[in-house]
Design a protein around this motif. Sequence first.
Motif, PDB file in Angstrom:
ATOM      1  N   MET A  60       0.785  -1.152  -0.038  1.00 21.33           N
ATOM      2  CA  MET A  60      -0.021  -0.049  -0.036  1.00 21.33           C
ATOM      3  C   MET A  60       0.840   1.223   0.036  1.00 21.33           C
ATOM      4  SD  MET A  60      -3.247   0.949   2.506  1.00 21.33           S
ATOM      5  CE  MET A  60      -2.040   1.213   3.975  1.00 21.33           C
ATOM      6  N   ILE A  61       0.499   2.214  -0.968  1.00 27.90           N
ATOM      7  CA  ILE A  61       1.243   3.438  -0.971  1.00 27.90           C
ATOM      8  C   ILE A  61       0.782   4.379   0.207  1.00 27.90           C
ATOM      9  CG2 ILE A  61       1.685   5.463  -2.392  1.00 27.90           C
ATOM     10  CD1 ILE A  61       1.536   3.845  -4.822  1.00 27.90           C
ATOM     11  N   THR A  62       1.759   4.911   1.066  1.00 29.55           N
ATOM     12  CA  THR A  62       1.307   5.701   2.458  1.00 29.55           C
ATOM     13  C   THR A  62       1.981   7.008   2.357  1.00 29.55           C
ATOM     14  OG1 THR A  62       3.092   4.865   3.554  1.00 29.55           O
ATOM     15  CG2 THR A  62       0.988   3.487   3.538  1.00 29.55           C
ATOM     16  N   SER A  63       2.595   7.410   1.109  1.00 27.78           N
ATOM     17  CA  SER A  63       3.413   8.811   1.101  1.00 27.78           C
ATOM     18  C   SER A  63       2.990   9.419  -0.388  1.00 27.78           C
ATOM     19  CB  SER A  63       4.605   8.557   1.244  1.00 27.78           C
ATOM     20  OG  SER A  63       5.439   9.962   0.899  1.00 27.78           O
ATOM     21  N   THR A  64       2.597  10.692  -0.062  1.00 23.79           N
ATOM     22  CA  THR A  64       2.340  11.733  -1.340  1.00 23.79           C
ATOM     23  C   THR A  64       3.472  11.884  -2.154  1.00 23.79           C
ATOM     24  OG1 THR A  64       2.407  13.813   0.189  1.00 23.79           O
ATOM     25  CG2 THR A  64       0.243  12.815  -0.302  1.00 23.79           C
ATOM     26  N   SER A  65       4.729  11.684  -1.686  1.00 25.82           N
ATOM     27  CA  SER A  65       5.954  11.737  -2.298  1.00 25.82           C
ATOM     28  C   SER A  65       6.264  10.739  -3.115  1.00 25.82           C
ATOM     29  CB  SER A  65       7.080  12.333  -1.277  1.00 25.82           C
ATOM     30  OG  SER A  65       7.372  11.341  -0.677  1.00 25.82           O
ATOM     31  N   ASN A  66       5.518   9.686  -3.152  1.00 27.76           N
ATOM     32  CA  ASN A  66       5.768   8.088  -4.049  1.00 27.76           C
ATOM     33  C   ASN A  66       5.673   8.527  -5.253  1.00 27.76           C
ATOM     34  OD1 ASN A  66       4.477   6.110  -5.680  1.00 27.76           O
ATOM     35  ND2 ASN A  66       5.360   5.052  -3.809  1.00 27.76           N
ATOM     36  N   ALA A  67       6.649   8.035  -6.164  1.00 23.00           N
ATOM     37  CA  ALA A  67       6.744   8.270  -7.439  1.00 23.00           C
ATOM     38  C   ALA A  67       5.476   8.087  -8.347  1.00 23.00           C
ATOM     39  CB  ALA A  67       7.787   7.570  -8.152  1.00 23.00           C
ATOM     40  N   LYS A  68       4.586   7.292  -8.062  1.00 21.64           N
ATOM     41  CA  LYS A  68       3.761   6.678  -8.822  1.00 21.64           C
ATOM     42  C   LYS A  68       2.437   7.634  -8.464  1.00 21.64           C
ATOM     43  CE  LYS A  68       4.176   1.731  -9.277  1.00 21.64           C
ATOM     44  NZ  LYS A  68       3.479   0.621  -8.546  1.00 21.64           N
ATOM     45  N   VAL A  69       2.312   8.398  -7.258  1.00 20.46           N
ATOM     46  CA  VAL A  69       1.560   9.500  -6.952  1.00 20.46           C
ATOM     47  C   VAL A  69       1.967  10.723  -7.491  1.00 20.46           C
ATOM     48  CG1 VAL A  69       0.729  10.862  -4.942  1.00 20.46           C
ATOM     49  CG2 VAL A  69       0.940   8.213  -4.567  1.00 20.46           C
ATOM     50  N   LYS A  70       3.112  10.983  -7.509  1.00 19.31           N
ATOM     51  CA  LYS A  70       3.498  12.519  -8.328  1.00 19.31           C
ATOM     52  C   LYS A  70       3.275  11.977  -9.840  1.00 19.31           C
ATOM     53  CE  LYS A  70       7.557  13.481  -5.427  1.00 19.31           C
ATOM     54  NZ  LYS A  70       8.801  13.825  -5.210  1.00 19.31           N
ATOM     55  N   ARG A  71       3.458  11.106 -10.412  1.00 21.82           N
ATOM     56  CA  ARG A  71       2.842  10.849 -11.815  1.00 21.82           C
ATOM     57  C   ARG A  71       1.361  11.083 -11.883  1.00 21.82           C
ATOM     58  NH1 ARG A  71       1.400   5.754 -13.818  1.00 21.82           N
ATOM     59  NH2 ARG A  71       0.764   5.661 -16.084  1.00 21.82           N
ATOM     60  N   LEU A  72       0.765  10.427 -10.892  1.00 23.07           N
ATOM     61  CA  LEU A  72      -0.689  10.618 -11.186  1.00 23.07           C
ATOM     62  C   LEU A  72      -1.467  12.186 -11.299  1.00 23.07           C
ATOM     63  CD1 LEU A  72      -2.353   7.722  -8.969  1.00 23.07           C
ATOM     64  CD2 LEU A  72      -2.411   7.879 -11.541  1.00 23.07           C
ATOM     65  N   VAL A  73      -0.550  12.918 -10.316  1.00 22.86           N
ATOM     66  CA  VAL A  73      -0.927  14.149 -10.071  1.00 22.86           C
ATOM     67  C   VAL A  73      -0.458  15.062 -11.215  1.00 22.86           C
ATOM     68  CG1 VAL A  73      -0.475  16.376  -8.804  1.00 22.86           C
ATOM     69  CG2 VAL A  73      -0.614  14.198  -7.372  1.00 22.86           C
ATOM     70  N   ASN A  74       0.510  14.600 -11.892  1.00 23.70           N
ATOM     71  CA  ASN A  74       1.148  15.389 -13.255  1.00 23.70           C
ATOM     72  C   ASN A  74       0.109  14.953 -14.273  1.00 23.70           C
ATOM     73  OD1 ASN A  74       3.160  16.735 -12.157  1.00 23.70           O
ATOM     74  ND2 ASN A  74       4.744  14.892 -12.322  1.00 23.70           N
ATOM     75  N   LEU A  75      -0.396  13.652 -14.313  1.00 23.26           N
ATOM     76  CA  LEU A  75      -1.272  13.395 -15.280  1.00 23.26           C
ATOM     77  C   LEU A  75      -2.650  14.174 -15.028  1.00 23.26           C
ATOM     78  CD1 LEU A  75      -0.695   9.470 -15.692  1.00 23.26           C
ATOM     79  CD2 LEU A  75      -0.425  11.052 -17.403  1.00 23.26           C
ATOM     80  N   LYS A  76      -3.106  14.289 -13.961  1.00 24.69           N
ATOM     81  CA  LYS A  76      -4.359  15.008 -13.807  1.00 24.69           C
ATOM     82  C   LYS A  76      -4.180  16.314 -14.122  1.00 24.69           C
ATOM     83  CE  LYS A  76      -4.968  16.232  -9.360  1.00 24.69           C
ATOM     84  NZ  LYS A  76      -5.445  16.210  -8.130  1.00 24.69           N
ATOM     85  N   LYS A  77      -3.285  16.937 -13.994  1.00 27.66           N
ATOM     86  CA  LYS A  77      -2.837  18.551 -14.248  1.00 27.66           C
ATOM     87  C   LYS A  77      -2.456  18.704 -15.856  1.00 27.66           C
ATOM     88  CE  LYS A  77      -1.569  19.807  -9.550  1.00 27.66           C
ATOM     89  NZ  LYS A  77      -0.302  20.300  -8.681  1.00 27.66           N
ATOM     90  N   LYS A  78      -1.720  17.695 -16.375  1.00 24.80           N
ATOM     91  CA  LYS A  78      -1.226  18.268 -17.776  1.00 24.80           C
ATOM     92  C   LYS A  78      -1.739  17.423 -19.022  1.00 24.80           C
ATOM     93  CE  LYS A  78       3.089  19.371 -15.270  1.00 24.80           C
ATOM     94  NZ  LYS A  78       4.500  18.885 -15.147  1.00 24.80           N
ATOM     95  N   LYS A  79      -2.687  18.071 -19.689  1.00 27.60           N
ATOM     96  CA  LYS A  79      -3.100  17.327 -20.903  1.00 27.60           C
ATOM     97  C   LYS A  79      -1.982  16.855 -21.711  1.00 27.60           C
ATOM     98  CE  LYS A  79      -6.270  18.165 -24.677  1.00 27.60           C
ATOM     99  NZ  LYS A  79      -5.352  17.520 -25.927  1.00 27.60           N
ATOM    100  N   LYS A  80      -0.946  17.636 -21.954  1.00 30.49           N
ATOM    101  CA  LYS A  80       0.078  17.269 -22.778  1.00 30.49           C
ATOM    102  C   LYS A  80       0.989  15.882 -22.307  1.00 30.49           C
ATOM    103  CE  LYS A  80       4.568  18.773 -24.436  1.00 30.49           C
ATOM    104  NZ  LYS A  80       5.741  19.555 -24.442  1.00 30.49           N
TER     105      LYS A  80
END
Length: 257
Positions: A1-21
């Motif tokens: 289970m991922i328990t940190s917002t600094s996890n690489a997968k979490v950062k990728r999801l946030v970037n995907l959410k924000k960036k259409k490109k």
Amino acid sequence: MITSTSNAKVKRLVNLKKKKKLRDEEGVFLVEGIRMFREVPKDRLVEVYASEEFWNRERKAVEQVLAGTKVQPEILADFVFEYVSDTKTPQGILCLVRQKQYSITEIVKEKGGELPLLLVLDQIQDPGNLGTIVRTAEGAGVTGLVMYNPKVVRSTMGAAYRVPFCYVDDLAEEVKQMKEAGICTYAAHLEGKNSYDEEDYRKASAFLIGNEGNGLRDEVADQAQVYIRIPMKGQVESLNAAVATAILTFEAARQRR
């Protein structure tokens, strides 16, 4: 289970959410909610993320949907899921879905040569409106959608998986090409002289629907062959974009029955 917002997968999801490109580069879009998850075509499901609370409660349902696929759900601590979620009250499940875009020609071919009925959406901003329009399009038998600057698919309740659509950078040019291909283009416009129900849609047709606040941009409306209006009483000048879409598309469907 991922328990940190600094996890690489979490950062990728946030970037995907924000960036259409970035979404376009990976060829994916994000959807949230149990209904959208259940309706994703299995061959287009890329990744699944669930909150700990949702997983504990709905594990069997998730596993049932994923049966026969190679997708393994990633479990996020509840606060981490809230961090990546794009909704105020997350349901607890988020998916990455493979994009499937079409050209106008491909949209028409997808429907097996069926007489085209297209929707051209110019800068629709409200997620609820877009969702209602896409669901309405499916119900009215619309062939496909052409969109400029679409915002989200969160509210489409699965219809986005079933109604072919394409994104274009130059909507006016696309409408011009439709005319050249023999598709009659109708702009829903306050300056329309003819009532919408006075026209004949029993031919290749496209409705141009504008932004909720400003209507169609002039450069797009100028390319339409016919301006149509929806007659109204009282002091109402215009209708919600989704309501106008429903009136026009179901009139076309009525004529074609």
